[in-house]
Motif scaffolding. Structure first.
Motif, PDB file in Angstrom:
ATOM      1  N   ALA A 105       0.819  -1.220   0.000  1.00  0.00           N
ATOM      2  CA  ALA A 105       0.000   0.000   0.000  1.00  0.00           C
ATOM      3  C   ALA A 105       0.858   1.278   0.000  1.00  0.00           C
ATOM      4  O   ALA A 105       0.576   2.229   0.717  1.00  0.00           O
ATOM      5  CB  ALA A 105      -0.977  -0.004   1.166  1.00  0.00           C
ATOM      6  N   GLY A 106       1.902   1.263  -0.836  1.00  0.00           N
ATOM      7  CA  GLY A 106       2.688   2.489  -1.022  1.00  0.00           C
ATOM      8  C   GLY A 106       3.878   2.601  -0.082  1.00  0.00           C
ATOM      9  O   GLY A 106       4.681   3.527  -0.202  1.00  0.00           O
ATOM     10  N   ALA A 107       4.029   1.651   0.831  1.00  0.00           N
ATOM     11  CA  ALA A 107       5.147   1.736   1.784  1.00  0.00           C
ATOM     12  C   ALA A 107       6.497   1.496   1.087  1.00  0.00           C
ATOM     13  O   ALA A 107       7.522   1.989   1.521  1.00  0.00           O
ATOM     14  CB  ALA A 107       4.952   0.728   2.913  1.00  0.00           C
ATOM     15  N   LYS A 108       6.473   0.727  -0.006  1.00  0.00           N
ATOM     16  CA  LYS A 108       7.710   0.435  -0.750  1.00  0.00           C
ATOM     17  C   LYS A 108       7.619   1.042  -2.147  1.00  0.00           C
ATOM     18  O   LYS A 108       6.529   1.094  -2.735  1.00  0.00           O
ATOM     19  CB  LYS A 108       7.813  -1.084  -0.945  1.00  0.00           C
ATOM     20  CG  LYS A 108       8.453  -1.840   0.150  1.00  0.00           C
ATOM     21  CD  LYS A 108       8.689  -3.235  -0.405  1.00  0.00           C
ATOM     22  CE  LYS A 108       8.984  -4.250   0.641  1.00  0.00           C
ATOM     23  NZ  LYS A 108       8.853  -5.599   0.081  1.00  0.00           N
ATOM     24  N   LYS A 109       8.755   1.400  -2.713  1.00  0.00           N
ATOM     25  CA  LYS A 109       8.768   1.853  -4.111  1.00  0.00           C
ATOM     26  C   LYS A 109       8.873   0.612  -5.008  1.00  0.00           C
ATOM     27  O   LYS A 109       9.430  -0.406  -4.597  1.00  0.00           O
ATOM     28  CB  LYS A 109       9.987   2.742  -4.352  1.00  0.00           C
ATOM     29  CG  LYS A 109       9.954   4.051  -3.577  1.00  0.00           C
ATOM     30  CD  LYS A 109      10.697   5.124  -4.370  1.00  0.00           C
ATOM     31  CE  LYS A 109      10.459   6.503  -3.809  1.00  0.00           C
ATOM     32  NZ  LYS A 109      10.876   6.631  -2.417  1.00  0.00           N
TER      33      LYS A 109
END
Ligand code: ATP
Length: 446
Positions: A105-109
């Motif tokens: 959910a966007g925590a990692k690229k």
């Protein structure tokens, strides 16, 4: 202690609560068929919801709208434009993933992501995948006949707001409640019935004066949380998670999820949102019809705000099952009990003959079962009869599916016209006269 999902899935299969869909043909991914006990439990969950909202309150009316709706509904609601998941494919193993799952959910690229299947690190560009199932109305399959299976029941309520308001002569606040199937072509399914492509929703759209929306939003978050607790869920296993500003849908003023502590972690049971006037404004614009409400106090037309508690029947049922499951030691033997609330237990009464070889005892037990099945004399739900094992085994079978009372007929019953009633939770036994039995059981089930 919380049961594992394996235990729940196995109990559901073994005892006829839930079977894999189309099992005969090897199954159809993430579809589920509710068996004889599952359908009872599910009906009871829905009935408890309906009862607490539509029957016990003066301000809520029921509705059962069609699953197929005019395609313009989904234009107006925003589903055609924005009800999608972003997908990427691994270039190495060609597996497809939800972008959100890979990036947590966007925590990692994306540059940091490795394919969970093959470990590869090269992915295709993301593509939008609409979650609505398409089908065609009538015999011609072209774009003008294309319709969708509804992905939520709510829109059927919004488009009927004026119909209900006018035919029932209602004032705000007015709630409209609906239970029904919804369909989403989910990219990732799983955790048993928690996320499937065909499921049931219980949705309430509560139309209020805009000034009162924050108050009613708070009220419904608490009321819905209390509903699960009243039906037996341990409050420790429930929590409310308020959405942060950047998580909110663009039209929502506020949203909270009621989450349950499933064996696979805290996950959403139900969402409660303050949807403001978004839905009625959209449908009024799209249809050209006036969906305003004349407010007697201010003598002006207003567009009501909507507070929406939206829950899943299948998820609620799963949470009730997990929370009710317990294993106990009784006289050095393991007993599995589904301690379901009396409103929910799939079977309330089982009649069991103590001796299956005594024809007169069996006959009396069968006659009694048939009498108890008479619905118009005061319903005891589905009354079952079982004589296929010894009594200890029969009791354990009933405990495991949550049956509230076992009525045992023995040789003595032939003489004194009394039977033994055994209580599921306490295992206490009482001798009750056959002619007082229904009255006694009805009283207990209140
Ligand atoms: P999630 O975030 O888990 O996908 P959601 O926020 O998309 O859920 P809503 O659109 O708010 O879900 O739908 C309301 C309720 O419908 C959910 O709280 C859930 O109980 C139920 N529901 C939604 N999608 C599914 C599904 N695929 N399978 C089973 N129940 C579902």
């Amino acid at each position: 202690m919380k049961p594992t999902m394996e235990k729940i899935v196995s109990l559901c299969k073994r005892r006829g609560f839930i079977f894999p869909g189309s099992e005969l043909y090897g199954g159809l991914a993430s579809t589920w068929d509710y068996g004889p006990l599952g359908v009872e439990l599910k009906r009871h969950v829905k009935a408890a919801w309906w009862m607490s909202l539509v029957y016990e309150r003066p301000d809520i009316e029921g509705l059962d709208a069609a699953i197929l709706m005019h395609p313009q509904t989904w234009q107006a609601s925003g589903h055609i434009k924005s009800f999608f998941d972003l997908l990427v494919d691994c270039k190495n193993c060609k597996k497809r993933f939800k972008l959100e799952d890979l990036t947590e959910a966007g925590a990692k690229k994306m540059e940091q992501v490795k394919c969970p299947d093959c470990g590869g690190s090269s992915f295709t560009q993301e593509r939008a995948f609409n979650l609505m199932f398409k089908t065609f109305l009538g015999a011609v399959e072209d774009s003008s006949s294309q319709v969708y299976l509804r992905p939520e029941t709510a829109q059927g309520i919004f488009v009927n707001f004026s119909n209900v308001l006018n035919t029932r002569h209602k004032k705000l606040p007015l709630g409209i409640a609906q239970i029904g199937k919804a369909f989403r072509n989910e990219v990732t399914t799983g955790n048993f019935t928690f996320r499937s492509r065909e499921f049931e929703q219980m949705e309430l759209e509560y139309f209020v004066h805009p000034d009162q929306a924050p108050k009613w939003y708070k009220y419904w978050v608490k009321e819905r949380l209390d509903w699960y607790i009243r039906l037996g869920i341990n409050p420790k296993n429930l929590r409310v998670r308020e959405h942060k500003k950047d998580e909110l849908a663009h039209y929502a003023k506020a949203c909270s999820d009621i989450e349950y502590n499933f064996p696979f972690g805290w996950s959403e049971l139900e969402g409660i949102a303050n949807r403001a006037d978004f839905d009625l404004v959209q449908h009024a614009q799209s249809s050209g019809k006036d969906l305003s409400y004349f407010d007697e106090d201010s003598k002006t037309k207003i567009i009501p705000y909507i507070i929406e508690p939206s829950g899943g029947v299948d998820r609620a049922m799963l949470a009730f099952l997990i929370d009710a499951y317990r294993e106990e030691e009784v006289r050095e033997r393991k007993r599995v009990v589904l301690g379901l609330d009396k409103l929910l237990a799939p079977i309330k009464i089982a009649v069991l003959p103590l001796l299956k070889n005594r024809l007169d005892v069996v006959r009396l037990a069968q006659d009694l079962t048939q009498q108890l099945r008479e619905q118009r004399a005061g319903s005891l739900g589905k009354v079952v009869y079982d004589d296929t094992a010894a009594i200890g085994r029969l009791y354990r079978r009933q405990d495991e599916v949550g049956t509230l009372y076992c009525v045992t007929v023995d040789v003595q019953s032939l003489e004194d016209k009394k039977v033994t009633v055994r209580h599921r939770d306490t295992m206490l036994q009482e001798r009750i006269s056959v002619d007082k039995l229904r009255e006694y059981l009805l009283e207990k089930l209140k």
